[in-house]
Design a protein around this motif. Structure first.
Motif, PDB file in Angstrom:
ATOM      1  N   ASP A 327       0.936  -1.274   0.040  1.00  0.00           N
ATOM      2  CA  ASP A 327       0.085  -0.110   0.043  1.00  0.00           C
ATOM      3  C   ASP A 327       0.836   1.410  -0.008  1.00  0.00           C
ATOM      4  O   ASP A 327       1.711   1.531   0.875  1.00  0.00           O
ATOM      5  CB  ASP A 327      -0.858  -0.295   1.247  1.00  0.00           C
ATOM      6  N   ARG A 328       1.022   2.032  -1.083  1.00  0.00           N
ATOM      7  CA  ARG A 328       1.749   2.927  -1.271  1.00  0.00           C
ATOM      8  C   ARG A 328       1.295   4.403  -0.324  1.00  0.00           C
ATOM      9  O   ARG A 328       2.050   5.367  -0.241  1.00  0.00           O
ATOM     10  CB  ARG A 328       1.908   3.353  -2.730  1.00  0.00           C
ATOM     11  N   GLY A 329       0.094   4.363  -0.053  1.00  0.00           N
ATOM     12  CA  GLY A 329      -0.509   5.494   0.727  1.00  0.00           C
ATOM     13  C   GLY A 329       0.351   5.684   2.159  1.00  0.00           C
ATOM     14  O   GLY A 329       0.372   6.805   2.622  1.00  0.00           O
ATOM     15  N   TYR A 330       0.980   4.624   2.372  1.00  0.00           N
ATOM     16  CA  TYR A 330       1.932   5.079   3.807  1.00  0.00           C
ATOM     17  C   TYR A 330       2.952   5.934   3.575  1.00  0.00           C
ATOM     18  O   TYR A 330       3.360   6.364   4.487  1.00  0.00           O
ATOM     19  CB  TYR A 330       2.302   3.346   4.271  1.00  0.00           C
ATOM     20  N   LEU A 331       3.458   6.031   2.217  1.00  0.00           N
ATOM     21  CA  LEU A 331       4.269   6.740   1.996  1.00  0.00           C
ATOM     22  C   LEU A 331       4.164   8.457   2.066  1.00  0.00           C
ATOM     23  O   LEU A 331       5.077   9.187   2.276  1.00  0.00           O
ATOM     24  CB  LEU A 331       5.065   6.852   0.475  1.00  0.00           C
ATOM     25  N   ASP A 332       2.950   8.566   2.156  1.00  0.00           N
ATOM     26  CA  ASP A 332       2.619   9.951   2.522  1.00  0.00           C
ATOM     27  C   ASP A 332       3.024  10.363   3.874  1.00  0.00           C
ATOM     28  O   ASP A 332       3.166  11.655   3.844  1.00  0.00           O
ATOM     29  CB  ASP A 332       0.907  10.321   2.206  1.00  0.00           C
ATOM     30  N   LEU A 338       9.011  16.377   5.217  1.00  0.00           N
ATOM     31  CA  LEU A 338       9.941  16.902   4.063  1.00  0.00           C
ATOM     32  C   LEU A 338       9.199  17.906   3.333  1.00  0.00           C
ATOM     33  O   LEU A 338       9.849  18.980   3.159  1.00  0.00           O
ATOM     34  CB  LEU A 338      10.448  15.696   3.042  1.00  0.00           C
ATOM     35  N   ASP A 339       8.173  17.911   3.062  1.00  0.00           N
ATOM     36  CA  ASP A 339       7.384  18.862   2.456  1.00  0.00           C
ATOM     37  C   ASP A 339       7.106  20.052   3.629  1.00  0.00           C
ATOM     38  O   ASP A 339       7.087  21.310   3.174  1.00  0.00           O
ATOM     39  CB  ASP A 339       6.106  18.607   1.789  1.00  0.00           C
ATOM     40  N   ALA A 340       6.778  19.746   4.853  1.00  0.00           N
ATOM     41  CA  ALA A 340       6.518  20.827   5.732  1.00  0.00           C
ATOM     42  C   ALA A 340       7.920  21.733   5.909  1.00  0.00           C
ATOM     43  O   ALA A 340       7.561  23.091   5.989  1.00  0.00           O
ATOM     44  CB  ALA A 340       6.321  20.233   7.170  1.00  0.00           C
ATOM     45  N   VAL A 341       8.844  21.304   5.825  1.00  0.00           N
ATOM     46  CA  VAL A 341       9.944  22.194   6.209  1.00  0.00           C
ATOM     47  C   VAL A 341      10.462  22.820   4.681  1.00  0.00           C
ATOM     48  O   VAL A 341      10.750  23.980   4.943  1.00  0.00           O
ATOM     49  CB  VAL A 341      11.401  21.457   6.495  1.00  0.00           C
TER      50      VAL A 341
END
Length: 621
Positions: A327-332, A338-341
């Motif tokens: 399930d690739r949804g875990y990668l979020d 990373l995106d937050a910073v």
């Protein structure tokens, strides 16, 4: 029973590629290097030469990781094609150190008594690599299960009702409340001064106040115990490596179920928030012991390293869950920090950066600003700006091979005012630091990277060997002369270059990551992991739709090797094109026959994460 599709190299070597010569030279140098280190710093049973004891400092809990770390990449070198006796040596050192630490009272039944997972993860990298190298070893298989069971619902650390690991310090003795044994006081030493105080909102303005005032240090320690010394922290996601490793050995669904449950708990804690929190109380509520703050947990956003530990933990947990479930949804979960910073990114010069700048000193022009991100967050907001730890987004992209994850790296590259093609002779203890030029090579923007990287690795190892041979320290005299970080700082084994070039993979995430190889090799004649003697490999492309690898036999004897897709045979090979010939189907693994002085280029297609992963020998499949 081995089921492999055979191909045969038909091109004779006219001029041996320089990269192939350097690669085999690096293998040869490493065969000498680990022996020199072992002769100088270890005893007959594999333990380190050390006559003092751990557990006598301020916190009484630190140091286990430092005894395993000097050997962390030795089994990896064997997996890549290092000498056959290196595996026995690696196992002997792991067992010897385990006995040594047990005698010091630091372990219970062979496992860490209780400490944070930023450091436990560093300890476990060696064990995970041994397990990967020895899939048939029943002792390691039993230990993998016993270690993982410490964190399953029936174990001492996990509260299944609230889905929390109950304390930041945990291990074989269960939750180890607080941060020190005995009287509660501010427990950390002066080298941590640059990171400031872990709680910035309780009326203490400086580190020095606590150093100079024992009474205040006790009061502060009590507050830390109450606020930070109990409940769950994001760093505990690295514990999923234990259960993932046990599942890969056994296929027992209990381990998979726990990984998905625990990672799922952190997914739920992120839901509805912009930034993943770093803490949850004993009842599973974010900020429960921190007056509602989503930050402030041990090895979290506020203290000491921020994104360095938060990002690593999130990636390790998310990757483990994805590997086991598909399930690739875990990668979020891994993408969020990373995106937050990156949302808070600013252009700054070196003089305006904060902690952890040593990694970038060789790269940055002090006068020129470059894209930086805030590493930490506390009551004052985002702070402590530095260059993004590139190993984090590259490790995530390598696992996912997702376009969005590549675009994140491209944004970092475009904002960098320094040369991503440069290869510096630098070496941190995690042996990373060359992710950017490797990424540029794969993007076809750094064609001379293989030769530059191999020369750099040879230079680093040579320098370490010279340091060992001229080391004036008597390793037996104890900490007055010997820092317990000394061994890891001069470990002469280097694997980053070999991982990148031979397998198309980055260095393992040092704080608890498993080894995720794009390609693996097995010597078909010796029936062991790694490239056969005199054979070199270069992976130049790992695009999702094809992989390109050149294989060269520099020797005068024929060699045969097995090519496997993924560390755990989790990728499904589909086709192979040999040199310029049309592709043909591959139904399982690929057997390559290399006559003397021959070379071949293979272009492979594969379906990523299409098979159930397992730690198995190819001879058993």
């Amino acid at each position: 029973m081995l089921r492999a599709e055979p191909v045969r190299a038909t091109r004779r070597i006219r001029t041996a590629p320089e990269w192939a010569i350097l690669e085999r030279e690096l293998f040869a140098q490493q065969d000498r290097a680990w022996r020199v280190f072992a002769d100088r710093y270890t005893e007959g049973d594999g333990r380190l030469v050390f006559r003092d004891r751990l557990g006598v400092g301020l916190d009484g809990r630190d140091g286990v990781d430092d005894f395993y770390e000097p050997f962390f990449n030795w089994p990896t070198l064997y997996l890549l094609g290092g000498s056959s006796d290196l595996l026995d040596a690696s196992l002997r050192h792991w067992r010897g150190v385990t006995n040594q630490l047990t005698e010091m009272g630091m372990l219970v039944d062979g496992y860490e008594r209780g400490y944070d997972w930023f450091h436990q993860g560093e300890s476990m990298v060696l064990f995970y690599a041994l397990c990967l190298a020895l899939p048939e070893d029943t002792d390691l298989k039993q230990l993998a299960a016993r270690f993982a069971d410490l964190y399953l619902p029936a174990g001492p650390n996990y509260d299944a009702e609230h889905r929390v690991i109950q304390a930041p310090h945990n291990g074989a003795a269960g939750p180890r409340w607080g941060f020190i044994d005995g009287e509660k006081y501010f427990p950390w030493s002066l080298p941590l001064r640059p990171y400031g105080l872990p709680l910035d909102w309780i009326g203490v303005s400086s580190f020095d106040e606590l150093v100079d005032d024992p009474g205040k240090a006790r009061r502060y320690g009590q507050i830390m115990w109450d606020r930070m010394g109990r409940g769950d922290v994001l760093a505990n996601l690295a514990a999923t490596g234990l259960a993932t490793n046990a599942y890969l050995y056994s296929g027992d669904p209990a381990y998979k179920d726990w990984v998905l449950e625990y990672v799922g708990a952190w997914q739920d804690r992120l839901a509805g928030r912009e930034v993943i929190p770093d803490n949850a109380g004993l009842h599973g509520e974010v900020g429960e012991h921190l007056d509602g703050r989503w930050y402030g947990g041990h090895y979290g956003w506020a203290w000491p390293h921020g994104i360095e530990s938060v990002g690593s933990s999130a990636i390790v947990g998310a990757v483990n869950a994805t590997l086991l479930s598909g399930d690739r949804g875990y990668l979020d979960l891994a993408r969020n920090p990373l995106d937050a910073v990156l949302k808070q990114a600013e252009y700054r010069s070196l003089a305006d950066m904060g902690t952890l700048t040593k990694r970038w000193l060789r790269h940055l022009d002090p006068e020129r600003p470059t894209l930086t991100i805030p590493q930490r967050h506390n009551d004052s907001g985002w702070f402590d700006y530095n260059v993004m730890p590139t190993q984090l987004p590259i490790a995530l992209w390598h696992f996912s091979r997702d376009t969005g994850d590549a675009e994140r790296i491209e944004r970092l590259r475009e904002g960098s005012d320094w040369d991503w093609n440069a290869v510096h002779d630098q070496r941190n203890k995690d042996e990373g630091g060359h992710e950017e030029p490797w990424y540029e090579f794969l993007a076809r923007r750094n064609p001379n990277f293989p030769e530059k990287m191999l020369r750099s690795a040879l230079a680093i190892s040579t320098a370490r060997l010279e340091t060992i041979e001229n080391d004036p320290i008597d390793p037996a005299v104890g900490p007055d002369a010997l820092d317990i970080h000394h061994w890891q700082n001069i470990n002469p084994v280097v694997t980053e270059a070999l991982l990148q070039l031979t397998t198309g993979s980055p260095q393992v995430l040092y704080n608890g990551g498993l080894t995720h190889l794009h390609l693996r090799y097995f010597d078909a004649d010796a029936r062991r992991p790694g490239l056969p003697e005199a054979v070199a490999a270069l992976v130049s492309d790992i695009d999702p739709d094809h992989t390109v690898v050149d294989l060269v036999n520099l020797g005068d004897e024929p060699r045969s090797l097995l090519v496997q897709a993924g560390s755990f045979n989790e990728h499904a090979l589909q086709t192979v094109a040999v040199d310029a010939n049309p592709p043909r189907p591959v139904h399982h693994q690929l057997l390559v026959d290399l006559p003397p002085q021959s070379e071949v280029r293979l272009t492979l297609t594969m379906s990523l994460h299409a098979r159930t992963p397992a730690n198995q020998s190819p001879w058993e499949l």
